[in-house]
Design an enzyme around this catalytic site. Structure first.
Site, PDB file in Angstrom:
ATOM      1  N   LYS A  59       0.821  -1.215   0.000  1.00  0.00           N
ATOM      2  CA  LYS A  59       0.000   0.000   0.000  1.00  0.00           C
ATOM      3  C   LYS A  59       0.851   1.259   0.000  1.00  0.00           C
ATOM      4  CE  LYS A  59      -4.381  -1.685   1.753  1.00  0.00           C
ATOM      5  NZ  LYS A  59      -5.359  -1.613   2.844  1.00  0.00           N
ATOM      6  N   HIS A  84      -1.803  -3.283  -4.653  1.00  0.00           N
ATOM      7  CA  HIS A  84      -0.968  -3.376  -3.450  1.00  0.00           C
ATOM      8  C   HIS A  84      -0.514  -4.807  -3.178  1.00  0.00           C
ATOM      9  CE1 HIS A  84      -4.522  -4.683  -1.083  1.00  0.00           C
ATOM     10  NE2 HIS A  84      -3.656  -5.062  -0.163  1.00  0.00           N
ATOM     11  N   ASP A 139      -7.520 -10.198   8.422  1.00  0.00           N
ATOM     12  CA  ASP A 139      -7.586  -8.876   7.806  1.00  0.00           C
ATOM     13  C   ASP A 139      -9.030  -8.400   7.687  1.00  0.00           C
ATOM     14  OD1 ASP A 139      -6.499  -6.572   6.491  1.00  0.00           O
ATOM     15  OD2 ASP A 139      -6.790  -7.521   4.532  1.00  0.00           O
TER      16      ASP A 139
END
Length: 184
Positions: A59, A84, A139
């Site tokens: 990122k 990313h 995540d």
């Protein structure tokens, strides 16, 4: 030494965006706990947790206007955001160290989904490495439970419902069960 590098890179995130640094640290802790709950040896679980903190390192290549955009991304912005994963893998791979290669694999595939609907490679089921599948669940769990510039935090009940619905579709069922068991 590579796990110390991971910590230093995480500290670099804090310089750019304190919440990103906090997010990746939580992902490391959640990933390690999920690996233990799945029966992996503690040293293996700890390695997954340390490698997990690098899952979003790519990122750094994404413009702030996309990373911090309030509201939904456009289709074009989302395509940029998806980069990313490949950028993270590119940054971490090629140094010949097993830890960094593992972290590169996690960075590349933590957005893959059990049913093949994820990115960047559309991997399905066990085509995606277990450590990346674990990090993917951690995540999403963390992202749903936190306030983000584009959304409010979800309640625990809503998160549990999302994972119950997504088990064996988006996420491997046994990893979801480990997560839900840990929530009590």
């Amino acid at each position: 030494v590579p796990h110390l590098l991971a910590e230093r890179l995480c500290a670099a995130w804090d310089l750019r965006h304190i919440e990103t640094g906090a997010h990746v640290r939580r992902i490391g802790a959640y990933s390690e706990a999920l690996a233990v709950a799945l029966g992996l040896p503690r040293d293996e679980a700890a390695t997954i947790g340390r490698a997990a903190i690098l899952h979003d390192i790519g990122k750094i290549s994404i413009p702030d206007g996309i990373l911090a955009k309030p509201g939904k991304l456009t289709a074009e912005e989302f395509e940029t955001m998806k980069l990313h994963t490949r950028e993270g893998a590119r940054l971490l791979s090629g140094m010949g160290h097993p830890f960094l290669e593992r972290a590169a694999g996690i960075a590349l595939h933590h957005h893959e989904r059990w049913d093949g609907s994820g990115y960047p490679d559309g991997l399905q089921g066990e085509e995606c490495a277990l450590d990346a599948r674990i990090v993917g669940v951690a995540d999403v769990y963390d992202a749903l439970g936190q306030v983000r510039c584009y959304k409010e935090a979800w309640s625990t009940d809503r998160i549990v419902g999302f994972f119950r619905e997504g088990a064996c579709k988006f996420f491997e069922g046994r990893i979801v069960e480990a997560l839900l068991d840990s929530l009590g």
